[in-house]
Design an enzyme around this catalytic site. Structure first.
Site, PDB file in Angstrom:
ATOM      1  N   ASN A   9      75.616 -11.897 -67.858  1.00 16.41           N
ATOM      2  CA  ASN A   9      76.906 -12.542 -68.119  1.00 16.41           C
ATOM      3  C   ASN A   9      76.663 -14.026 -68.429  1.00 16.41           C
ATOM      4  O   ASN A   9      76.354 -14.828 -67.549  1.00 16.41           O
ATOM      5  CB  ASN A   9      77.794 -12.357 -66.876  1.00 16.41           C
ATOM      6  CG  ASN A   9      79.176 -12.957 -67.035  1.00 16.41           C
ATOM      7  OD1 ASN A   9      79.363 -13.914 -67.780  1.00 16.41           O
ATOM      8  ND2 ASN A   9      80.133 -12.394 -66.330  1.00 16.41           N
ATOM      9  N   LYS A  12      78.818 -16.603 -66.497  1.00 15.20           N
ATOM     10  CA  LYS A  12      78.392 -16.719 -65.106  1.00 15.20           C
ATOM     11  C   LYS A  12      77.113 -17.557 -65.041  1.00 15.20           C
ATOM     12  O   LYS A  12      76.966 -18.445 -64.213  1.00 15.20           O
ATOM     13  CB  LYS A  12      78.103 -15.310 -64.598  1.00 15.20           C
ATOM     14  CG  LYS A  12      78.434 -15.094 -63.151  1.00 15.20           C
ATOM     15  CD  LYS A  12      77.857 -13.755 -62.756  1.00 15.20           C
ATOM     16  CE  LYS A  12      78.807 -12.905 -62.000  1.00 15.20           C
ATOM     17  NZ  LYS A  12      78.172 -11.715 -61.439  1.00 15.20           N
ATOM     18  N   ASP A  69      76.493 -11.506 -56.884  1.00 18.40           N
ATOM     19  CA  ASP A  69      77.546 -10.513 -57.063  1.00 18.40           C
ATOM     20  C   ASP A  69      78.852 -11.147 -56.610  1.00 18.40           C
ATOM     21  O   ASP A  69      78.882 -11.805 -55.568  1.00 18.40           O
ATOM     22  CB  ASP A  69      77.260  -9.244 -56.265  1.00 18.40           C
ATOM     23  CG  ASP A  69      78.072  -8.077 -56.803  1.00 18.40           C
ATOM     24  OD1 ASP A  69      77.948  -7.775 -58.006  1.00 18.40           O
ATOM     25  OD2 ASP A  69      78.849  -7.471 -56.033  1.00 18.40           O
ATOM     26  N   GLY A 153      86.774 -13.607 -66.730  1.00 14.02           N
ATOM     27  CA  GLY A 153      87.285 -12.614 -65.772  1.00 14.02           C
ATOM     28  C   GLY A 153      88.747 -12.820 -65.425  1.00 14.02           C
ATOM     29  O   GLY A 153      89.616 -12.913 -66.301  1.00 14.02           O
ATOM     30  N   ARG A 181      81.816 -19.644 -56.192  1.00 16.93           N
ATOM     31  CA  ARG A 181      80.427 -19.794 -56.673  1.00 16.93           C
ATOM     32  C   ARG A 181      79.878 -21.157 -56.242  1.00 16.93           C
ATOM     33  O   ARG A 181      78.739 -21.276 -55.844  1.00 16.93           O
ATOM     34  CB  ARG A 181      80.414 -19.628 -58.202  1.00 16.93           C
ATOM     35  CG  ARG A 181      79.058 -19.316 -58.780  1.00 16.93           C
ATOM     36  CD  ARG A 181      79.164 -18.677 -60.147  1.00 16.93           C
ATOM     37  NE  ARG A 181      79.632 -17.306 -60.086  1.00 16.93           N
ATOM     38  CZ  ARG A 181      80.826 -16.893 -60.500  1.00 16.93           C
ATOM     39  NH1 ARG A 181      81.675 -17.734 -61.056  1.00 16.93           N
ATOM     40  NH2 ARG A 181      81.178 -15.629 -60.367  1.00 16.93           N
TER      41      ARG A 181
HETATM   42  P1  IMP Z   1      79.478  -8.703 -61.316  1.00 13.78           P
HETATM   43  O1  IMP Z   1      78.815  -9.151 -62.566  1.00 13.78           O
HETATM   44  O2  IMP Z   1      79.297  -7.296 -60.974  1.00 13.78           O
HETATM   45  O3  IMP Z   1      79.215  -9.633 -60.154  1.00 13.78           O
HETATM   46  O4  IMP Z   1      81.043  -8.782 -61.632  1.00 13.78           O
HETATM   47  C1  IMP Z   1      81.797  -9.865 -61.331  1.00 13.78           C
HETATM   48  C2  IMP Z   1      83.205  -9.615 -61.837  1.00 13.78           C
HETATM   49  O5  IMP Z   1      84.103 -10.215 -60.901  1.00 13.78           O
HETATM   50  C3  IMP Z   1      83.452 -10.294 -63.174  1.00 13.78           C
HETATM   51  O6  IMP Z   1      83.283  -9.410 -64.239  1.00 13.78           O
HETATM   52  C4  IMP Z   1      84.897 -10.749 -63.036  1.00 13.78           C
HETATM   53  O7  IMP Z   1      85.747  -9.701 -63.361  1.00 13.78           O
HETATM   54  C5  IMP Z   1      85.033 -11.031 -61.541  1.00 13.78           C
HETATM   55  N1  IMP Z   1      84.682 -12.434 -61.237  1.00 13.78           N
HETATM   56  C6  IMP Z   1      83.648 -12.885 -60.482  1.00 13.78           C
HETATM   57  N2  IMP Z   1      83.626 -14.215 -60.444  1.00 13.78           N
HETATM   58  C7  IMP Z   1      84.642 -14.631 -61.203  1.00 13.78           C
HETATM   59  C8  IMP Z   1      85.115 -15.919 -61.575  1.00 13.78           C
HETATM   60  O8  IMP Z   1      84.561 -16.971 -61.220  1.00 13.78           O
HETATM   61  N3  IMP Z   1      86.176 -15.929 -62.371  1.00 13.78           N
HETATM   62  C9  IMP Z   1      86.808 -14.801 -62.784  1.00 13.78           C
HETATM   63  N4  IMP Z   1      86.407 -13.586 -62.507  1.00 13.78           N
HETATM   64  C10 IMP Z   1      85.329 -13.488 -61.699  1.00 13.78           C
END
Ligand code: IMP
Length: 202
Positions: A9, A12, A69, A153, A181
Site C-alpha cells: 500500500n 501507507k 496491520d 481508506g 499510526r
Molecule cells: P491492512 O493493509 O490489512 O492493514 O488494511 C488496512 C485497512 O484498514 C486499509 O485498507 C483501510 O481500509 C483501513 N485503514 C487503516 N489505516 C487507515 C488510515 O490511516 N486511514 C484510513 N483507513 C485506514
C-alpha cells in the site's frame, strides 16, 4: 541498514516513511521484493497480523522488517470492520466500496452513537526473529457522508471531534501528528533507534 516495510500500500508506506524519519535506514517495501511470499492476513487481532508480516518477510528478506496491520473499529457495528477493514466490502476491495458499505450500515445510527477508533499494530523482526510489537489508537466519529480527499481508506468518514473535520479534510499535516499510526510509530521509532545503535556497537 535496510528496513523493509512489509506492505504494498503506497499511501501507507508514505505515512510510515514520514513517521519513522531515520536517516541511517534505507527503507524498502514489498514492491522491492516482488517474489516475496504472500501473507494471509487471517489473524484475530491486528497484532497477530502485524507479527506474521514482520516475521515472515524478515525471514525471506534476511533483514530488519516492519509489519503493520491497521483498521477501523466502529462501536455501533460491534467493532466491525476491524481486522477485515481492507476487505469489508468483499474480495475485490476498494476504499469507495468499503466506505459505501459503512454508510449503508450506519444509515439509522443517530449522531450520538457513531463513535469509532482506528488501530495500528506494528511489529519489528530481524531475520525471522520477533523483536517488538507496539500499538496505537486514534478516536473519532463516523460522518454521515464522505468528506475530503486526502489520505486513504476510511479517512473521508473519520471525523476528529476536536477539529470537526475528517482526516481526509485535515490532510497529512494534522493526521501525522495524531493518528493511530503516529502513536504506534512513535514508540517503534525508539525501539528501532536503540536496535541500530546496538548493532553498530557490536
Ligand atoms: P491492512 O493493509 O490489512 O492493514 O488494511 C488496512 C485497512 O484498514 C486499509 O485498507 C483501510 O481500509 C483501513 N485503514 C487503516 N489505516 C487507515 C488510515 O490511516 N486511514 C484510513 N483507513 C485506514
Amino acid at each position: 541498514m535496510e528496513l523493509v516495510v512489509a506492505t504494498k500500500n503506497s499511501k501507507k508506506l508514505r505515512e510510515i516513511k514520514d513517521l519513522i524519519k531515520e536517516r541511517s535506514l534505507k527503507m524498502t517495501s514489498l514492491s522491492d521484493y516482488p517474489e516475496a511470499p504472500r501473507i494471509i492476513e487471517n489473524g484475530d487481532t491486528f497484532k497477530e497480523n502485524a507479527i506474521k508480516k514482520a516475521v515472515k518477510i524478515s525471514r525471506y528478506a534476511g533483514c530488519l522488517t516492519l509489519g503493520e496491520d491497521s483498521g477501523l473499529c466502529i462501536e455501533a457495528l460491534k467493532g466491525e470492520p476491524g481486522v477485515r477493514s481492507s476487505r469489508f466490502s468483499g474480495k475485490n476491495k476498494s476504499d469507495l466500496a468499503n466506505n459505501h458499505k459503512v454508510l449503508r450500515l450506519m444509515e439509522e445510527v443517530p449522531p450520538g452513537s457513531r463513535k469509532a477508533f482506528y488501530v495500528c499494530a506494528v511489529a519489528l523482526a530481524d531475520c525471522g526473529r520477533l523483536l517488538s510489537v507496539k500499538e496505537g489508537k486514534c478516536y473519532g466519529v463516523i460522518a454521515s457522508k464522505q468528506r475530503g480527499s486526502s489520505g486513504f481508506g476510511y479517512d473521508p468518514l473519520f471525523i476528529i471531534p476536536g477539529y470537526g473535520k475528517t482526516f481526509a479534510q485535515l490532510g497529512e499535516g494534522v493526521k501525522h501528528r495524531i493518528s493511530h499510526r503516529y502513536h504506534a510509530m512513535k514508540q517503534m521509532r525508539e525501539v528501532i533507534k536503540k536496535y541500530i545503535e546496538k548493532q553498530r556497537d557490536s
